[in-house]
Motif scaffolding. Structure first.
Motif, PDB file in Angstrom:
ATOM      1  N   GLU A  72     -21.835  43.852  -8.328  1.00  0.00           N
ATOM      2  CA  GLU A  72     -20.886  43.143  -7.588  1.00  0.00           C
ATOM      3  C   GLU A  72     -21.625  42.700  -6.369  1.00  0.00           C
ATOM      4  OE1 GLU A  72     -16.982  44.816  -7.171  1.00  0.00           O
ATOM      5  OE2 GLU A  72     -17.974  43.583  -8.775  1.00  0.00           O
ATOM      6  N   ARG A  82      -9.102  42.144  -4.017  1.00  0.00           N
ATOM      7  CA  ARG A  82      -7.860  42.605  -4.731  1.00  0.00           C
ATOM      8  C   ARG A  82      -8.318  43.036  -6.241  1.00  0.00           C
ATOM      9  NH1 ARG A  82      -7.090  37.489  -2.588  1.00  0.00           N
ATOM     10  NH2 ARG A  82      -8.014  36.469  -4.633  1.00  0.00           N
ATOM     11  N   THR A  83      -9.160  42.687  -6.801  1.00  0.00           N
ATOM     12  CA  THR A  83     -10.168  43.007  -8.178  1.00  0.00           C
ATOM     13  C   THR A  83     -11.459  43.201  -7.677  1.00  0.00           C
ATOM     14  OG1 THR A  83     -10.273  41.028  -9.071  1.00  0.00           O
ATOM     15  CG2 THR A  83      -8.174  42.312  -9.591  1.00  0.00           C
ATOM     16  N   SER A  84     -12.170  43.582  -8.520  1.00  0.00           N
ATOM     17  CA  SER A  84     -13.420  43.642  -8.415  1.00  0.00           C
ATOM     18  C   SER A  84     -13.994  42.295  -8.154  1.00  0.00           C
ATOM     19  CB  SER A  84     -14.243  44.240  -9.627  1.00  0.00           C
ATOM     20  OG  SER A  84     -14.498  43.537 -10.540  1.00  0.00           O
ATOM     21  N   ARG A  93     -14.789  40.572 -11.303  1.00  0.00           N
ATOM     22  CA  ARG A  93     -13.832  40.167 -12.128  1.00  0.00           C
ATOM     23  C   ARG A  93     -13.086  39.038 -11.591  1.00  0.00           C
ATOM     24  NH1 ARG A  93     -10.182  43.544 -14.741  1.00  0.00           N
ATOM     25  NH2 ARG A  93     -12.122  44.654 -15.161  1.00  0.00           N
ATOM     26  N   GLN A  94     -13.350  38.736 -10.054  1.00  0.00           N
ATOM     27  CA  GLN A  94     -12.771  37.463  -9.691  1.00  0.00           C
ATOM     28  C   GLN A  94     -13.662  36.409 -10.078  1.00  0.00           C
ATOM     29  OE1 GLN A  94     -11.885  37.590  -5.304  1.00  0.00           O
ATOM     30  NE2 GLN A  94     -11.470  39.737  -5.636  1.00  0.00           N
ATOM     31  N   GLN A 150     -12.982  35.433 -13.749  1.00  0.00           N
ATOM     32  CA  GLN A 150     -11.612  34.751 -13.662  1.00  0.00           C
ATOM     33  C   GLN A 150     -11.774  33.297 -13.385  1.00  0.00           C
ATOM     34  OE1 GLN A 150      -9.186  36.904 -11.055  1.00  0.00           O
ATOM     35  NE2 GLN A 150      -8.643  38.641 -12.606  1.00  0.00           N
TER      36      GLN A 150
END
Length: 573
Positions: free
Chosen positions: A490, A553-555, A558-559, A562
């Motif tokens: 993260e 909003r998400t990890s 993950r962003q 995307q």
């Protein structure tokens, strides 16, 4: 404590500018101003062209936007106690030397800070608190009207406050608390506050007389015009009273919390004192007396304090006491009575009571534990063994499966902060803020989710470590922002999302289970952001109440996945 006052008002029309000049130049009647007192022109000639003409001449022929700020009126002052240290409530009187010092320091600052943008500065003395009105044309470095460049952001306004406060600091005038909850006061409201005493509205004397055949609408407008300024003053003073009452309530709550904290600390102190009583050993002279080694307590005290031999008939007495020095009461009893530990404990209990016996036993145990600890060196964390042959597998996982930038991954690998171990785990080293390796996060690529295990032998606060990396700026640049996240991946993902970095930013894994956040260090960082889900952030925000919360909003990874963009520009400081 005298505080500096610096307020601005943006003037966007020629009519408003002319009205402001009429007020400051006393070209029209001004309530609460003493007509017998003359104001002082500090800069500019009061006999030259009017202010509107001066501003137009300074702007020149450039095109003016419809919403442009033509001029900025600035009010500069200080708390009333600075001008009237001996008579705070004697309105209209000032300490002459202090007034001269303030006027000189203010004019020097205006000329230095604003140069030829400054058109006029006047010192008003005909109201309760002295203050300076200054008019500035907001031209940028290219000579264009650009108020936003000079005053358009909170940071610019804060810098303005800092600059003026520094200019008058040598007079004993200081800036208000930076970053406090104090709200900004407009020039109009501040002017009403400093220029007027508490208002009592006498309608009989203030309401105008109706004119013959005057329409009701016309009379209404005249009433509003007459009462507007008075009502503004009264409304401001009422709001100020509400603010003070709110502050009083907050201070009472703070005092209540402080009292509870004091009582809690007092309770802890009492417990520590009780604990210290158990840690202190029994006086050896008292134990020796009970053992019958010497019946003269005065001689015992003298011997123990001077370490000289006591004159005794028993030749072994000196040897017994000599052997006990540097040890304790329990050892003295065991040595003299030639008994076991258990028998010595029972003997001390019978002679001195259970509490004193516990003190002797506790002292003995602490000394023995310290002796053992001193004989064994502290354990040093040994990081998992690297395996270069398995690094390509980890690198592919981080760059392909987790979309982390190749350059970032390679840089951290070259610095030895991430690598592969012999079991195929991705290893993320945890370090203290002084770069000492204290532990490691282990992450198997085949695990589902962000499963991390942690290995470390360090437990002392001074030996805590975190996975952290700094981006932007130079190596020696101060950290301007710190972002706390949940896992090493993260941290790397958020660093990639925020690239490129204009200022030094620290990304730190705040894993409370293994190491609490470095609160003392973070107190010196201007901006701290807890970039975690709310549940994980709650505990951290209790310790870092000043930190902002940024819930993903998400990890963050993950962003990043995307986006799938080009993040090759990421640079590591």
């Amino acid at each position: 404590m005298s505080l500096a006052v610096c307020r601005i008002q943006k003037i966007k029309s020629w009519g408003l500018l002319g009205g402001n000049e009429a007020h400051t130049a006393r070209a029209r009647n001004t309530l609460n101003a003493n007509p017998e007192v003359t104001n002082v022109t500090l800069f500019g000639n009061s006999d030259n062209a009017n202010l509107v003409a001066l501003v137009k001449d300074k702007i020149g022929l450039q095109k003016i936007r419809s919403n442009a700020v033509l001029a900025v009126e600035m009010i500069l002052s200080a708390s009333a106690e600075y001008f009237r240290p001996e008579g705070l409530f004697q309105a209209g009187t000032q300490d002459k030397q202090r007034l001269e010092n303030f006027a000189q320091a203010t004019l020097t600052w205006l000329c230095s800070a604003w140069g030829d943008r400054l058109l006029r500065a006047e010192l008003h003395l005909d109201e309760i608190t002295p203050h300076v009105h200054a008019y500035i044309v907001p031209l940028d470095e290219q000579g264009k009207l650009n108020c936003r460049a000079l005053f358009g952001t909170r940071e610019k306004l804060s810098q303005l406050q800092d600059s003026f406060a520094d200019a008058v600091a040598h007079l004993g005038i200081s800036r208000g608390i930076k970053g406090s909850a104090a709200t900004y006061t407009s020039v109009k409201k501040y002017y009403a506050a400093v220029s007027c005493e508490s208002e009592i509205l006498d309608l009989e004397s203030y309401l105008p007389k109706p004119r013959i055949h005057e329409a009701s609408e016309s009379y209404r407008e005249r009433v509003i015009e007459v009462l507007r300024e008075k009502l503004e003053i009264i409304n401001y003073q009422l709001s100020d009273r509400t603010r003070l009452l709110r502050q009083k309530a907050e201070l009472e709550k703070t005092a209540s919390r402080s009292e509870k904290l004091r009582a809690s600390l007092e309770k802890e102190l009492l417990a520590l004192r009780q604990e210290m009583k158990l840690v202190q050993d029994l006086p050896l002279e008292s134990v020796a007396y009970e053992l019958g080694l010497n019946q003269d307590k005065h001689n015992q005290s003298t011997w123990f304090s001077t370490h000289h031999a006591i004159a005794i008939s028993n030749s072994s007495f000196h040897d017994d006491l000599h052997n006990s020095i540097g040890k304790g009461a329990l050892e003295l009893v065991m040595h003299v009575n030639q008994c076991s530990f258990d028998d010595a404990v029972v003997w001390l209990r019978d002679c001195f009571g259970e509490e004193q016996m516990l003190a002797a036993v506790t002292h003995h145990a602490r000394r023995e534990a310290l002796s053992i600890a001193q004989q064994v060196p502290p354990s040093i964390f040994v990081a998992p063994t690297p395996d270069r042959n398995r690094w390509l597998e980890i690198e592919r996982y981080l760059t392909r499966d987790r979309s982390l930038p190749q350059k970032l991954v390679q840089t951290l690998y070259q610095r030895g902060l991430i690598y592969a171990d012999i079991t195929g785990n991705a290893v993320f080293l945890a370090r203290s803020l002084s770069a000492e390796v204290t532990g490691a996060y282990l992450h198997p690529p085949r695990a589902t989710g962000d499963a991390f295990s942690f290995c470390s032998r360090r437990r002392l606060i001074s030996q805590h470590g975190w996975f952290h990396l700094s981006m932007g700026g130079n190596f020696n640049s101060p950290t301007i922002m710190a972002m706390l996240v949940s896992t090493p991946i993260e941290a790397m993902s958020l660093a990639a999302l925020n690239a490129p970095h204009q200022k030094r930013t620290l990304y730190l894994v705040a894993d409370r289970e293994h190491a609490p956040a470095p609160v003392e260090f973070l107190k010196n960082v201007p901006t701290v952001i807890v970039a975690m889900p709310k549940v994980a952030a709650i505990t951290l925000q209790r310790e870092l109440s000043y930190a902002k919360h940024l819930e993903p909003r998400t990890s963050w990874n993950r962003q990043l996945q995307q986006l799938q963009g080009d993040t090759s520009y990421v640079t590591l400081g």
